[in-house]
Design an enzyme around this catalytic site. Structure first.
Site, PDB file in Angstrom:
ATOM      1  N   PRO A   1       0.837  -1.214   0.000  1.00 20.01           N
ATOM      2  CA  PRO A   1       0.000   0.000   0.000  1.00 20.01           C
ATOM      3  C   PRO A   1       0.868   1.258   0.000  1.00 20.01           C
ATOM      4  O   PRO A   1       0.913   2.019   0.975  1.00 20.01           O
ATOM      5  CB  PRO A   1      -0.813  -0.136   1.292  1.00 20.01           C
ATOM      6  CG  PRO A   1       0.086  -0.902   2.201  1.00 20.01           C
ATOM      7  CD  PRO A   1       0.826  -1.881   1.326  1.00 20.01           C
TER       8      PRO A   1
ATOM      9  N   SER B   1       0.767   4.163  -1.421  1.00 19.66           N
ATOM     10  CA  SER B   1       0.194   5.496  -1.242  1.00 19.66           C
ATOM     11  C   SER B   1       0.109   5.827   0.247  1.00 19.66           C
ATOM     12  O   SER B   1       0.452   6.933   0.671  1.00 19.66           O
ATOM     13  CB  SER B   1      -1.201   5.568  -1.861  1.00 19.66           C
ATOM     14  OG  SER B   1      -1.182   5.258  -3.227  1.00 19.66           O
ATOM     15  N   ASP B   2      -0.339   4.876   1.020  1.00 23.96           N
ATOM     16  CA  ASP B   2      -0.461   5.089   2.464  1.00 23.96           C
ATOM     17  C   ASP B   2       0.897   5.237   3.136  1.00 23.96           C
ATOM     18  O   ASP B   2       1.140   6.200   3.868  1.00 23.96           O
ATOM     19  CB  ASP B   2      -1.225   3.925   3.109  1.00 23.96           C
ATOM     20  CG  ASP B   2      -2.719   3.997   2.844  1.00 23.96           C
ATOM     21  OD1 ASP B   2      -3.256   5.111   2.736  1.00 23.96           O
ATOM     22  OD2 ASP B   2      -3.352   2.928   2.749  1.00 23.96           O
ATOM     23  N   VAL B   3       1.780   4.275   2.909  1.00 24.38           N
ATOM     24  CA  VAL B   3       3.064   4.338   3.609  1.00 24.38           C
ATOM     25  C   VAL B   3       3.909   5.494   3.087  1.00 24.38           C
ATOM     26  O   VAL B   3       4.650   6.139   3.851  1.00 24.38           O
ATOM     27  CB  VAL B   3       3.823   2.997   3.519  1.00 24.38           C
ATOM     28  CG1 VAL B   3       3.045   1.895   4.209  1.00 24.38           C
ATOM     29  CG2 VAL B   3       4.142   2.609   2.088  1.00 24.38           C
TER      30      VAL B   3
ATOM     31  N   GLY C   1       2.682   8.596   4.713  1.00 23.21           N
ATOM     32  CA  GLY C   1       3.181   8.627   6.080  1.00 23.21           C
ATOM     33  C   GLY C   1       4.626   9.068   6.151  1.00 23.21           C
ATOM     34  O   GLY C   1       5.024   9.846   7.035  1.00 23.21           O
TER      35      GLY C   1
END
Length: 410
Positions: free
Chosen positions: A174, A176-178, A181
């Site tokens: 994932p 985009s998420d990491v 972050g």
């Protein structure tokens, strides 16, 4: 904010004086604060009295809340009802004592609660406030739902990921998420430097779509130079060849990047004489004719097992490596030597923890397990000056949640 007189020394966690208020859910926000936590910050996780939604995502035969545990390790848990005025007041009080606040509600939601940067900055002039969202706090897509899959598609990543026959694929991780972050953590660290040098706080607006689109360096350069939109290439490189995966006789796969001088070394290892072939005379020609070149090389690689070729290629200085499965990665000796995966269930409550990949005497990395819901509510409220009777009354009113061990009576 803690004023940074020079303190600590070698071995002292980088962020040992930093307090972070984590008002996040899902993955991008928690991953941002996990990085800060692994770097030594004191992170207090704000979650609903009913618990963060990830606590319900249980995996494995023992039904553990693995996703929650992996991205909230080492944090404190304060369970608070943000739909109550008292709960909002509590978070405002905590923000006044914090150096950083990270949130990933929908755009505008924190302002509606009275917890936006505009509502807090007068009382917290040095606060670094980081908002993570799908498309950012302004722009035509501001109010659109943004999750990892959508960000990968919207940013163009999905259009260049997949096989050459046009079968698209999202990235397996994932990212985009990491990635969001990580950008959030980078922004927080930069803003903290300014705040601690007397420049005041900052508001950071980090978007999933921006985070992924910002990685399109090769593809944007290719498009602007040629006017032709890039497409998916499987494992091949956009500007170089041979630079891709090949299958060996044992069915295992390796990748090589034989550009520049490594090209001649690759030919020597594989025993192919392509010096007289005009299609492969220069790096540019090898790129243009990369499909024909790949067919020739594949015929050689399938003649022996992967370990045979990797030993010869590494000895010859040709960049190469195995295509590992997740089981291979978790058991890998190199990653074990670097402490990337921690197998310590007694310490972390999970069989395996994925560490933050910053190795230094000032980076403690994963430090402890994820907290039980409301484990630290009493401690945090006591630090704010609440007495036990008041805390009990707030818990009875549903304003806060207090962790009670199994079998215990409150």
């Amino acid at each position: 904010m803690t004023n940074p007189a020079r303190s600590g020394g070698p071995g002292t966690p980088f962020l040992h004086e930093v307090r972070v208020l984590d008002v996040t859910g899902a993955l991008a926000g928690p991953y941002c604060t996990t990085i800060l936590c692994d770097l030594g910050a004191r992170v207090t996780k704000i979650e609903p009295v009913s618990g963060d939604a990830l606590r319900a995502r249980r995996l494995g035969p023992e039904r553990r809340p693995i996703p929650f545990d992996l991205v909230h390790r080492g944090k404190a848990s304060l369970a608070v009802n943000l739909k109550s005025a008292e709960g909002v007041a509590l978070v405002r009080a905590l923000a006044a004592r914090s150096d950083v606040l990270v949130e990933n509600f929908r755009a505008g939601a924190m302002e509606e609660l009275g917890l936006g940067y505009g509502e807090l900055k007068d009382d917290c002039p040095d606060l670094v406030y980081c908002s993570l969202s799908g498309f950012g706090q302004f722009g035509p897509m501001r109010d659109a739902k943004g999750i990892d899959l959508i960000a990968q598609a919207y940013s163009g990543l999905m259009s260049v990921t997949g096989s050459t026959d046009g079968q698209l694929a999202k990235a397996g991780f994932p990212i985009s998420d990491v990635g969001t972050g990580m950008w959030g953590a980078i922004g927080v660290l930069a803003a903290l430097l300014r705040a601690r040098s007397g420049g005041g706080g900052a508001y950071l607006d980090i978007a999933l779509a921006d985070a992924v689109a910002a990685w399109s360096l090769w593809e944007v350069a290719d498009y602007t130079a040629t006017g032709v939109e890039p497409g998916p290439l499987g494992t091949a490189h956009r500007l170089a060849a041979p630079y891709q995966a090949f299958t060996c006789s044992d069915g295992a796969t390796l990748v090589i990047g034989a550009v520049d001088r490594a090209w001649l070394s690759l030919c020597a290892v594989l025993g192919v004489d392509l010096g007289g072939d005009a299609r492969f005379a220069t790096e540019y020609e090898r790129f243009v004719h990369r499909e024909h070149l790949a067919e020739i090389l594949q015929e050689r690689f399938v003649a022996a097992p992967r370990d045979h070729w990797m030993a010869l290629l590494r000895e010859a200085g040709v960049p190469c490596g195995p295509v590992n499965g997740i089981a291979d990665v978790v058991a890998d000796k190199h990653f074990a030597a670097r402490g990337l995966f921690v197998h310590d269930e007694e310490r972390f409550g999970q069989p395996t923890i994925v560490n933050t990949p910053i190795v230094s005497d000032g980076a403690p990395r994963a430090s402890g397990p994820a907290p039980a819901l409301g484990r630290d509510t009493t401690t945090v409220l006591a630090e704010l000056g609440y007495d036990q009777d008041t805390i009990t009354a707030m818990a009875d009113a549903g304003i806060v949640g207090v962790h009670a061990p199994a079998g215990a009576r409150r």
